[in-house]
Scaffold this active site. Structure first.
Site, short mmCIF file in Angstrom:
data_model
loop_
_atom_site.label_atom_id
_atom_site.label_comp_id
_atom_site.label_asym_id
_atom_site.label_seq_id
_atom_site.Cartn_x
_atom_site.Cartn_y
_atom_site.Cartn_z
NE ARG A 200 46.44 -17.23 32.92
CZ ARG A 200 45.94 -18.39 31.85
NH1 ARG A 200 46.51 -18.78 30.84
NH2 ARG A 200 44.59 -18.78 32.15
CG ASP B 23 42.46 -21.40 39.10
OD1 ASP B 23 41.45 -21.09 38.31
OD2 ASP B 23 43.83 -21.16 39.25
O1 MRU Z 1 45.18 -15.52 37.13
P1 MRU Z 1 45.24 -17.60 36.35
O2 MRU Z 1 45.15 -16.58 34.98
O3 MRU Z 1 46.24 -18.32 37.25
O4 MRU Z 1 44.04 -17.84 36.39
C1 MRU Z 1 43.95 -19.34 35.81
C2 MRU Z 1 42.20 -19.78 36.05
O5 MRU Z 1 41.25 -19.24 36.93
C3 MRU Z 1 41.94 -20.65 35.09
O6 MRU Z 1 40.36 -20.82 34.36
C4 MRU Z 1 42.13 -21.88 35.92
O7 MRU Z 1 43.75 -21.97 36.29
C5 MRU Z 1 41.99 -23.52 35.39
S1 MRU Z 1 43.05 -23.32 34.35
C6 MRU Z 1 43.15 -24.80 32.99
#
Ligand code: MRU
Length: 343
Positions: free
Chosen positions: A49, A232
């Protein structure tokens, strides 16, 4: 760095090897995957993730899948495999970006598998370089001893090395520059508690875990000098999607006069999304709220759940967006275009 490679290829190059983040911090289990359904499941279940990390993973996944095909079938099958991987999670643009990049690299090539092998390693190496540069730029925004509040996990586990939001902290730690980090636990999947606290503690960083609803309190007490979060997807106007709860942190930061920085590689900027309203927001199962972390259900049977996994922080709440190319300040539209196209 403090963590071994958590995403890469198996020693014989035939499988994607990941640290299963869904089991952290209790268990450190590595998985080796080579089937499309396993690879999609790993993304959906957050075994891998974080926006850049799922992009890197998708690159390796396409390579591993392409190796299994007859040479004559690779060009025909790649788009289908790429689409299936891209659809695993909708919000982080790095996933579809990496898939597109792999497909473009292979197009028309005599030996597409060899090209894919080089391209997935390049995506990984470039991410490490970008994170390092982001960390350097982020370090210029804080002073030794500052309190930094972060949300979710945007550290090494979410990228290749250093991370984005945690990059300045980890680089500072290497250089003997101390910071005090307040990590929001990040309901409902607890990336802050399970991953950020784990990662920073292993690196020897002064980290304090707080519940999400305590962020305002620590800001009011003067313990936070800057907020660093990942992203994201960043829309063309600077609106930034990140883990659910991020926009609330930004509102609080504005109220208390604390700078709020979004840190991410340029691959996270999506100029095809004019504003945050155009960013698709993943909705996840309600059990993550009501029962996942509890011995017994913590909600009455039959209650309705709403579980959006991300929210959008409006650009006017953001002090600066930090990419590998530097820190851009508002207004963001032109600066983001320059970063993306080098214009
Ligand atoms: O649902 P996730 O754990 O994949 O969400 C991750 C995030 O929101 C992070 O802050 C984002 O991907 C940035 S990672 C450098």
């Amino acid at each position: 760095m403090t963590l071994p490679d958590h995403v890469g290829l198996s020693s014989d190059g035939t499988k994607v090897r990941i640290l299963d983040q869904s089991l952290l911090p209790g268990r450190e289990v590595y998985l080796e995957l080579d089937q499309l359904d396993q690879l999609i499941e790993a993304i959906r279940s957050l075994r891998v993730r974080g926006a850049p990390a799922i992009g890197i993973f998708a690159g390796y996944a396409l390579y591993v899948l392409a190796r299994q095909l007859e040479k004559s079938a690779v060009q025909k099958e790649l788009p289908r495999l790429g689409e299936a991987l891209s659809n695993a999670r909708p919000t982080a643009v790095n996933l579809s970006w990496a898939v597109r990049r792999m497909l473009q690299a292979a197009q028309g090539q005599e030996d597409p598998v060899a090209v894919l092998g080089r391209e997935c390693r390049a995506i990984h190496e470039e991410d490490a370089a970008m994170c390092r540069a982001i960390a350097e730029h982020g370090l210029t925004l804080v002073k030794p001893g500052d309190g930094i509040l972060t949300h979710c996990n945007a550290g090494q586990l979410a990228t290749s090395q250093y991370g984005t939001a945690l990059g300045p902290v980890l680089l500072g730690q290497e250089r003997g520059i101390p910071f005090r980090v307040f990590a929001d636990e990040t309901r409902p999947l607890l990336q802050g508690a399970r991953l950020t606290a784990w990662e920073l503690q292993r690196a020897g960083v002064d980290v304090t875990l707080i519940c999400d609803n305590m962020a305002g309190m620590v800001m009011k007490q003067g313990l936070v000098q800057a907020c660093f979060v990942g992203c994201d997807r960043v829309a063309a106007n600077g609106d930034a999607a990140n883990k659910i709860g991020t926009s609330g942190v930004a509102v609080l930061a504005k109220h208390y006069g604390i700078p709020f920085y979004v840190l991410g590689p340029s691959s996270t900027i999506d100029l095809d999304c004019p504003t945050g309203a155009d960013i698709p927001i993943e909705e996840r199962p309600g059990e993550e709220i009501g029962s996942l972390w509890y011995r017994e259900p913590m909600a009455p049977a039959g209650v309705k759940f709403y579980n959006p996994a991300f929210d959008v922080t409006e650009h006017d709440l953001i002090t600066g967006i930090v990419t590998e190319k530097g820190v851009c300040n508002p207004p963001f539209s032109d600066a983001l275009r320059r970063i993306k196209y080098g214009a």
